[in-house]
Design a protein around this motif. Structure first.
Motif, short mmCIF file in Angstrom:
data_model
loop_
_atom_site.label_atom_id
_atom_site.label_comp_id
_atom_site.label_asym_id
_atom_site.label_seq_id
_atom_site.Cartn_x
_atom_site.Cartn_y
_atom_site.Cartn_z
N TRP A 171 16.90 -63.71 -48.40
CA TRP A 171 17.79 -62.79 -49.14
C TRP A 171 17.51 -61.26 -48.75
O TRP A 171 16.52 -61.10 -49.23
CB TRP A 171 18.35 -63.19 -50.36
CG TRP A 171 18.92 -64.64 -50.62
CD1 TRP A 171 18.14 -65.64 -50.98
CD2 TRP A 171 20.06 -65.02 -50.07
NE1 TRP A 171 18.78 -66.84 -51.05
CE2 TRP A 171 20.01 -66.47 -50.40
CE3 TRP A 171 21.26 -64.71 -49.52
CZ2 TRP A 171 21.40 -67.33 -50.33
CZ3 TRP A 171 22.16 -65.26 -49.03
CH2 TRP A 171 22.42 -66.64 -49.20
N PRO B 276 18.41 -63.62 -54.93
CA PRO B 276 19.50 -64.12 -55.63
C PRO B 276 19.58 -63.47 -57.09
O PRO B 276 18.49 -63.34 -57.45
CB PRO B 276 19.51 -65.56 -55.64
CG PRO B 276 17.67 -65.83 -55.11
CD PRO B 276 17.18 -64.65 -54.27
N GLY C 122 23.64 -64.33 -53.38
CA GLY C 122 22.92 -63.36 -52.58
C GLY C 122 23.61 -62.87 -51.61
O GLY C 122 24.64 -63.31 -51.10
N LYS C 123 22.97 -61.85 -50.87
CA LYS C 123 23.44 -61.26 -49.73
C LYS C 123 22.54 -61.20 -48.55
O LYS C 123 21.31 -60.91 -48.81
CB LYS C 123 23.76 -59.63 -50.14
CG LYS C 123 24.48 -58.86 -49.21
CD LYS C 123 24.84 -57.55 -49.67
CE LYS C 123 25.58 -56.63 -48.76
NZ LYS C 123 26.01 -55.44 -49.08
N LYS C 124 23.12 -61.79 -47.51
CA LYS C 124 22.52 -61.84 -46.16
C LYS C 124 23.41 -61.23 -44.85
O LYS C 124 24.56 -61.44 -44.96
CB LYS C 124 22.12 -63.19 -45.91
CG LYS C 124 21.29 -63.40 -44.55
CD LYS C 124 19.88 -62.67 -44.83
CE LYS C 124 18.99 -63.11 -43.62
NZ LYS C 124 17.62 -62.28 -43.66
#
Length: 150
Positions: free
Chosen positions: A49, A53, A72-74
């Motif tokens: 990620w 997270p 989470g950011k991806k």
């Protein structure tokens, strides 16, 4: 080619070739073989990620289970999933996704039915303007969902 030249040149050439293979593979660079809604159902466990997270909300079936809404950011996009653990032998865990603040929702996303232990659902895309919540149903003991989070 002399033995000395082979022992110096071939390992270096192999490293250059490996570096080219890694840097030219867009899937490896991105970390996800999908994007946006195409990632619905993807396993969040193996993702590296960019952010998270994190736990966004929790809910508890007293003495039996706690469910967490995780995110989470991806690659500039947010994804969410549920995680839970229980001593009780049978439970279900899932997330719901809504576009109107929880008045209506697309439910039982990534549903997992377990005979105790830990579990997490596959991830769901979480774009701006949508809400997610995580739910757990401990058979015979109660159902709890987190608050809606946008």
């Amino acid at each position: 080619m002399s033995r000395n030249l082979r022992t110096r040149v071939l390992p270096g050439a192999a490293m250059v070739f490996a570096a080219l293979m890694i840097s030219t593979d867009p899937a490896a660079a991105a970390g996800l073989p999908c994007s946006g809604y195409a990632c619905d159902g993807y396993d969040p466990g193996g993702v590296s990620w960019d952010s998270g997270p994190d736990t966004d909300a929790t809910a508890t079936v007293t003495d039996f289970a706690t469910v967490e809404l995780r995110s989470g950011k991806k690659d500039g996009r947010w994804y969410g999933w549920a995680r839970t653990a229980t001593r009780y032998y049978k439970y279900g865990v899932w997330i719901d996704r809504s576009t109107d603040g929880g008045r209506t929702w697309d439910g039982l996303r990534g549903y997992q039915h377990r005979d105790g232990g830990e579990a997490y659902t596959p991830m769901s895309y979480w774009p701006d303007g949508t809400w997610l919540r995580a739910c757990v149903n401990v058979e015979g003991n109660g159902l709890q969902c987190t608050k809606w989070v946008s």
